[in-house]
Design a protein around this motif. Structure first.
Motif, PDB file in Angstrom:
ATOM      1  N   SER A  10       0.822  -1.212   0.000  1.00  0.00           N
ATOM      2  CA  SER A  10       0.000   0.000   0.000  1.00  0.00           C
ATOM      3  C   SER A  10       0.855   1.261   0.000  1.00  0.00           C
ATOM      4  O   SER A  10       0.607   2.201  -0.759  1.00  0.00           O
ATOM      5  CB  SER A  10      -0.934  -0.015   1.216  1.00  0.00           C
ATOM      6  N   GLU A  11       1.871   1.274   0.847  1.00  0.00           N
ATOM      7  CA  GLU A  11       2.760   2.439   0.931  1.00  0.00           C
ATOM      8  C   GLU A  11       3.519   2.637  -0.388  1.00  0.00           C
ATOM      9  O   GLU A  11       3.671   3.761  -0.865  1.00  0.00           O
ATOM     10  CB  GLU A  11       3.753   2.267   2.077  1.00  0.00           C
ATOM     11  N   ALA A  14       0.601   3.753  -3.157  1.00  0.00           N
ATOM     12  CA  ALA A  14      -0.465   4.726  -2.882  1.00  0.00           C
ATOM     13  C   ALA A  14      -0.410   5.934  -3.813  1.00  0.00           C
ATOM     14  O   ALA A  14      -1.433   6.332  -4.385  1.00  0.00           O
ATOM     15  CB  ALA A  14      -0.404   5.170  -1.423  1.00  0.00           C
ATOM     16  N   GLU A  17      -1.279   4.942  -7.396  1.00  0.00           N
ATOM     17  CA  GLU A  17      -2.696   4.594  -7.479  1.00  0.00           C
ATOM     18  C   GLU A  17      -3.566   5.860  -7.523  1.00  0.00           C
ATOM     19  O   GLU A  17      -4.478   5.965  -8.341  1.00  0.00           O
ATOM     20  CB  GLU A  17      -3.066   3.726  -6.271  1.00  0.00           C
ATOM     21  N   ARG A  18      -3.260   6.834  -6.671  1.00  0.00           N
ATOM     22  CA  ARG A  18      -4.012   8.098  -6.665  1.00  0.00           C
ATOM     23  C   ARG A  18      -3.880   8.815  -8.003  1.00  0.00           C
ATOM     24  O   ARG A  18      -4.865   9.314  -8.559  1.00  0.00           O
ATOM     25  CB  ARG A  18      -3.519   9.011  -5.537  1.00  0.00           C
TER      26      ARG A  18
END
Length: 129
Positions: A10-11, A14, A17-18
């Motif tokens: 996730s880190e 992130a 992805e945004r």
């Protein structure tokens, strides 16, 4: 390990992805660019670690409990009492609560060790990043 793997994934993804979601949602962006962004997002999501019930519970606890740390010169650990209160609030059985407590404390300890290592490296570099 699976919770730590998901948090690391996730880190690492992130920001990308945004950015990709922004391109996909922006109707002023050309269709070909949006399609390329969708393909890139699909590739990122294909590498997403599997999340089962236990991992999902631990991730929810991590997200909620991250706000409970004492903040001073350095970010403190998540208090054990806060973890227990979270488990009680969510009516977890004993075995599940012990699992959540152990995982949160392990991941929190790993986070603190990584932050300390980064601080030392920055210090050795003369405070430069």
């Amino acid at each position: 390990k699976r919770v730590a793997a998901w948090l690391a994934w996730s880190e690492a993804n992130a920001a990308s992805e945004r950015q990709l979601r922004s391109r996909i949602d922006d109707e002023s962006v050309q269709a070909g660019v949006r399609a390329q962004a969708e393909n890139q997002l699909d590739a990122i999501n294909a590498r997403r670690p599997e999340v089962d019930f236990a991992v999902a519970r631990c991730l929810a606890a991590w997200g909620d409990l991250s706000t409970c740390r004492a903040v001073g010169m350095a970010m403190g650990p998540i208090p054990w009492t806060a973890i227990v209160a979270w488990c009680e609030f969510h009516d977890l059985d004993y075995d599940t609560a012990v699992l959540v407590i152990d995982v949160i404390r392990m991941v929190d300890r790993d986070r603190a060790e990584a932050a300390e290592s980064k601080r030392r490296i920055d210090e050795l570099r003369g405070g430069k990043r």
